[in-house]
Design a protein around this motif. Structure first.
Motif, PDB file in Angstrom:
ATOM      1  N   PRO A 133      -8.932   8.686  -1.655  1.00  0.00           N
ATOM      2  CA  PRO A 133      -8.707   7.478  -0.840  1.00  0.00           C
ATOM      3  C   PRO A 133      -9.435   6.273  -1.417  1.00  0.00           C
ATOM      4  CG  PRO A 133     -10.075   9.092   0.336  1.00  0.00           C
ATOM      5  CD  PRO A 133      -9.673   9.702  -0.961  1.00  0.00           C
ATOM      6  N   ASN A 165       3.606   6.730  -2.929  1.00  0.00           N
ATOM      7  CA  ASN A 165       2.278   7.004  -2.378  1.00  0.00           C
ATOM      8  C   ASN A 165       1.601   5.664  -2.096  1.00  0.00           C
ATOM      9  OD1 ASN A 165      -0.395   7.667  -1.902  1.00  0.00           O
ATOM     10  ND2 ASN A 165      -0.456   9.255  -3.473  1.00  0.00           N
ATOM     11  N   GLU A 166       1.350   5.378  -0.837  1.00  0.00           N
ATOM     12  CA  GLU A 166       0.789   4.078  -0.457  1.00  0.00           C
ATOM     13  C   GLU A 166      -0.630   3.864  -0.986  1.00  0.00           C
ATOM     14  OE1 GLU A 166       2.065   1.259   0.776  1.00  0.00           O
ATOM     15  OE2 GLU A 166       3.932   2.351   0.487  1.00  0.00           O
ATOM     16  N   SER A 167      -1.372   4.941  -1.237  1.00  0.00           N
ATOM     17  CA  SER A 167      -2.732   4.760  -1.756  1.00  0.00           C
ATOM     18  C   SER A 167      -2.706   4.142  -3.157  1.00  0.00           C
ATOM     19  CB  SER A 167      -3.500   6.079  -1.772  1.00  0.00           C
ATOM     20  OG  SER A 167      -2.987   6.953  -2.747  1.00  0.00           O
ATOM     21  N   SER A 181      -3.260   0.318  -3.111  1.00  0.00           N
ATOM     22  CA  SER A 181      -4.543  -0.251  -2.701  1.00  0.00           C
ATOM     23  C   SER A 181      -5.392  -0.545  -3.927  1.00  0.00           C
ATOM     24  CB  SER A 181      -5.279   0.715  -1.763  1.00  0.00           C
ATOM     25  OG  SER A 181      -5.534   1.926  -2.430  1.00  0.00           O
TER      26      SER A 181
END
Length: 192
Positions: free
Chosen positions: A192, A90-92, A95
């Motif tokens: 997000p 999961n790229e989130s 962050s």
């Protein structure tokens, strides 16, 4: 000789990586690092001293045996969860956390830098895994270590009080950080 000592210390620090949790800084994180575990531990210890033998008979040896059994299961859970978080695609998670993101001071670094969600969860789960291993070992040792017959009674009472206070704080810290970790896994990880 000096080089060997420096290498020994540098490698020993790697064994303490699970305590990175206490190097984190955030507006609210000290509640989970110190305040909530301390309040919960004091509540449990005082409740025991007030309620034991007045209202309830509390078998502390059985409590430790049950906690030790639970730790045996939790160790695997925390390590599996840590592996899942570090490899979850999961790229989130890569962050930096929104808002007032937790920061960490890297070893040898001068400044605190914000961390990603993945690193934050890894630090939480790593601390929980390590702490559950420590509680498991302490619980196992407690079952096999008894005071000698000639031990001073006052010393025995003091040592038991110190033991129970420390053991209870470790359990309270594990519970508190587990609940924080669950909050981030359930609610915050998917935002997000």
């Amino acid at each position: 000789m000096r080089r060997g000592y420096i290498k020994f210390v540098a490698n020993f620090k790697k064994l303490l990586t699970a305590f990175s949790f206490f190097r984190l800084r955030s507006a609210d994180l000290e509640y989970f690092q110190y305040k909530y575990p301390s309040i919960f531990a004091v509540f449990l210890v005082v409740s025991y001293w007030v309620l034991s033998r007045t209202i309830f008979e509390i078998d502390l040896d059985a409590a430790i045996a049950n906690a030790t059994t639970l730790m045996g299961v939790l160790i695997g859970f925390y390590i599996a969860a840590l592996a899942a978080v570090t490899s979850f695609p999961n790229e989130s998670l890569n962050s930096v956390m929104a808002g007032n993101a937790p920061r960490i001071k890297e070893r040898g670094g001068a400044e605190f830098s914000p961390i990603t969600r993945r690193r934050f969860l890894s630090i939480l789960l790593g601390y929980c895994a390590f702490l559950s291993i420590v509680v498991y070992i302490l619980g196992s040792a407690s079952a096999s270590v008894k005071f000698a017959a000639r031990t001073n009674e006052f010393l025995e009472v003091i040592l038991k009080a110190i033991w129970w206070s420390g053991y209870t704080w470790l359990l309270a810290s594990l519970l508190t950080v587990t609940m924080l970790c669950l909050h981030y896994l359930i609610d915050r990880m998917h935002r997000p």
